[in-house]
Design a protein around this motif. Structure first.
Motif, short mmCIF file in Angstrom:
data_model
loop_
_atom_site.label_atom_id
_atom_site.label_comp_id
_atom_site.label_asym_id
_atom_site.label_seq_id
_atom_site.Cartn_x
_atom_site.Cartn_y
_atom_site.Cartn_z
N MET A 133 29.16 4.25 -6.71
CA MET A 133 29.58 3.64 -7.98
C MET A 133 28.76 4.18 -9.15
N LYS A 134 27.49 4.41 -8.91
CA LYS A 134 26.61 4.89 -9.97
C LYS A 134 26.89 6.35 -10.35
N GLY A 135 27.43 7.12 -9.40
CA GLY A 135 27.52 8.56 -9.63
C GLY A 135 28.90 9.13 -9.80
N THR A 136 29.97 8.33 -9.63
CA THR A 136 31.33 8.85 -9.75
C THR A 136 31.65 9.17 -11.21
N ARG A 137 32.19 10.38 -11.44
CA ARG A 137 32.52 10.79 -12.81
C ARG A 137 33.83 11.58 -12.82
N VAL A 138 34.47 11.58 -13.96
CA VAL A 138 35.64 12.45 -14.16
C VAL A 138 35.22 13.89 -13.87
N GLY A 139 36.10 14.62 -13.17
CA GLY A 139 35.81 16.00 -12.83
C GLY A 139 35.36 16.19 -11.40
N MET A 140 34.89 15.12 -10.76
CA MET A 140 34.54 15.19 -9.35
C MET A 140 35.81 15.26 -8.50
N ASN A 141 35.63 15.61 -7.23
CA ASN A 141 36.74 15.63 -6.29
C ASN A 141 36.57 14.49 -5.29
N GLU A 142 37.70 13.97 -4.80
CA GLU A 142 37.63 12.93 -3.78
C GLU A 142 36.77 13.36 -2.59
N ALA A 143 36.85 14.64 -2.25
CA ALA A 143 36.07 15.16 -1.12
C ALA A 143 34.57 15.00 -1.37
N GLU A 144 34.15 15.19 -2.60
CA GLU A 144 32.73 15.04 -2.93
C GLU A 144 32.30 13.59 -2.78
N VAL A 145 33.17 12.66 -3.17
CA VAL A 145 32.85 11.24 -3.01
C VAL A 145 32.68 10.90 -1.54
N ARG A 146 33.61 11.35 -0.71
CA ARG A 146 33.49 11.10 0.72
C ARG A 146 32.24 11.77 1.29
N GLY A 147 32.01 13.01 0.90
CA GLY A 147 30.85 13.72 1.42
C GLY A 147 29.54 13.04 1.07
N ARG A 148 29.46 12.51 -0.14
CA ARG A 148 28.25 11.79 -0.54
C ARG A 148 28.06 10.53 0.29
N PHE A 149 29.16 9.84 0.57
CA PHE A 149 29.05 8.63 1.40
C PHE A 149 28.48 9.00 2.77
N VAL A 150 29.02 10.03 3.39
CA VAL A 150 28.55 10.43 4.72
C VAL A 150 27.07 10.79 4.67
N GLY A 151 26.67 11.57 3.68
CA GLY A 151 25.27 11.96 3.56
C GLY A 151 24.34 10.78 3.36
N LEU A 152 24.76 9.85 2.51
CA LEU A 152 23.94 8.68 2.23
C LEU A 152 23.76 7.80 3.46
N LEU A 196 30.64 -4.28 -11.82
CA LEU A 196 31.14 -2.91 -11.69
C LEU A 196 31.08 -2.17 -13.02
N GLU A 197 31.50 -2.83 -14.09
CA GLU A 197 31.49 -2.15 -15.39
C GLU A 197 30.07 -1.88 -15.88
N ALA A 198 29.13 -2.75 -15.54
CA ALA A 198 27.73 -2.48 -15.91
C ALA A 198 27.21 -1.25 -15.18
N ILE A 199 27.54 -1.12 -13.90
CA ILE A 199 27.14 0.05 -13.14
C ILE A 199 27.83 1.30 -13.65
N ARG A 200 29.13 1.19 -13.88
CA ARG A 200 29.90 2.36 -14.29
C ARG A 200 29.46 2.88 -15.66
N ALA A 201 29.02 1.99 -16.53
CA ALA A 201 28.56 2.44 -17.84
C ALA A 201 27.38 3.39 -17.73
N THR A 202 26.53 3.16 -16.70
CA THR A 202 25.36 4.02 -16.53
C THR A 202 25.73 5.44 -16.06
N ALA A 203 26.90 5.57 -15.45
CA ALA A 203 27.31 6.88 -14.95
C ALA A 203 27.57 7.87 -16.08
N TYR A 204 27.80 7.39 -17.27
CA TYR A 204 28.14 8.28 -18.39
C TYR A 204 27.05 8.30 -19.46
N GLN A 205 25.89 7.75 -19.12
CA GLN A 205 24.79 7.78 -20.10
C GLN A 205 23.99 9.08 -20.00
#
Length: 393
Positions: free
Chosen positions: A123-142, A384-393
């Protein structure tokens, strides 16, 4: 591979049979634990090598040997094979898996903590321009970094309209709009027990008005169902409760019209939530025992896809995963049915189509007086919106 377990009913003795690793094999896969190490690590009374299965069991002088139908019997030898009964074990084994002891519950709590930490980081790191695959890959790594063994199932990272596919696993589309949401349904396995958690959050720093409205209905569905989960309630009644909450929410938005009793009688919400409210969970993500022998499915929209129909009792673990989706093909079926279509404003549906789908999923254990929610990661709109706001700071 090559491991087996036996339980001597007469002496209440749990016996583990371990695959023997030769010196040549150990060169490639490493020196295995000792029999004593295996016994202690897995809580057995005895441990033996698999090639001693026949002699160990023969010494017990059993009158019957209960096995699962698909198991190979080569290690038993001909005399013991004459004692085999492959019909009676499956049902009680499934029932035993339905009820968790404190050891199992603690593993499930840890699996949930690992999973929730990963979801929160996403939630903290998702941004426009990323790919769904990157989101899944980050979950697996974490999750692997925290001790998870592997994914509990094929993880879902579905942006926008992709979330209208319940088990979307392509996970290859770019997040190209901050007006969309991403649905992440992903869990890990820890010590062979699964977690199963879904969160949906905005790709941008805040929900669009349409996304927020649908999300809030789903959140209300989940919170009311979890509050109602306690011993001696029927699981299908939790599904019906979720449908009623959804019906009122969709009426308030103007997506549905007419009276709520008619909506419920015609199972209209089933065209927006075509899956069941949740399922049993444990060694398998969709664990066994959901339909005891003789229990039939309810052949109605949404209800027919319930993965469990049984009374809730202490130490059962369920997922609670309501959702609302705008699936073109299902809504076309609704439009073709006069009994259902009279309750739906399809112009309003079109205005919300871009939402795709929302699902929120927690894992709970039924207790003596209610339930314990094992899943602790953000899901309130403000959180969620408080977390998401930090992703674009």
């Amino acid at each position: 591979p090559g491991f087996a377990a036996a339980y001597d009913i007469a002496s209440s003795t749990a016996i583990l049979f371990v695959n023997h690793v030769s010196a040549d094999e150990a060169v490639w896969i490493g020196v295995p634990p000792s029999l004593g190490d295996y016994r202690r690590a897995h809580g057995f009374d005895q441990a033996h090598y698999a090639h001693d299965t026949e002699s160990v069991l023969s010494a017990l002088k059993p009158s019957a040997i209960y096995v699962l139908a698909h198991h190979k019997l080569d290690q038993l030898g001909a005399p013991l094979q004459q004692l085999v009964d492959s019909d009676k074990l499956l049902e009680p084994l499934h029932e035993a898996r339905v009820f968790k002891d404190e050891f199992e519950l603690e593993v499930l709590r840890r699996a949930n903590r690992i999973t929730c930490d990963a979801h929160t980081e996403l939630m903290k790191g998702t941004r426009v321009g990323m790919n769904e695959a990157e989101v899944r890959g980050r979950f697996v790594g974490l999750t692997l970094a925290q001790g998870g063994m592997y994914e509990a199932y094929g993880s879902i990272a579905a942006r926008g309209r992709n979330a209208a596919t319940l088990h979307y696993t392509k996970n290859n589309q770019q997040l190209d709009s901050d007006a969309e949401m991403i649905l992440v349904d992903a869990g890990t396995v820890l010590d062979n027990y699964a977690s199963d958690v879904t969160r949906t959050w905005p790709v941008g720093p805040a929900f669009s008005p349409e996304c927020r409205s649908i999300y809030q209905i789903v959140l209300d569905m989940q919170k009311q169902v979890i509050a109602a989960c306690k011993p001696h309630q029927q699981w299908e009644d939790m599904h019906i409760l979720a449908n009623r909450v959804a019906a009122q929410g969709l009426l308030d938005l103007g997506i549905l019209k007419g009276d709520i009793d008619g909506i419920m009688k015609n199972y209209v919400v089933g065209y927006f939530m075509p899956h069941g409210i949740g399922h049993l969970m444990g060694i398998d993500t969709h664990d066994v025992g959901g339909y005891p022998k003789g229990t039939k499915r309810i052949d109605k929209p949404g209800l027919r896809n319930l993965r469990s129909r049984r009374e809730m009792l202490p130490n059962m673990v369920f997922t609670v995963e309501p959702g609302l989706y705008f699936v073109d093909e299902i809504l076309a079926d609704a439009k073709a049915s006069p009994e259902v279509a009279q309750y739906i404003d399809f112009d309003k549906v079109a205005a919300y189509r871009q939402v795709g789908g929302v699902r929120i999923e927690d894992n709970i254990v039924i207790t003596e007086s209610g339930n314990e929610n094992l899943t602790n990661c953000p899901k309130e709109v403000a959180e969620l919106e408080a977390i998401r706001a930090t992703a674009y700071q």
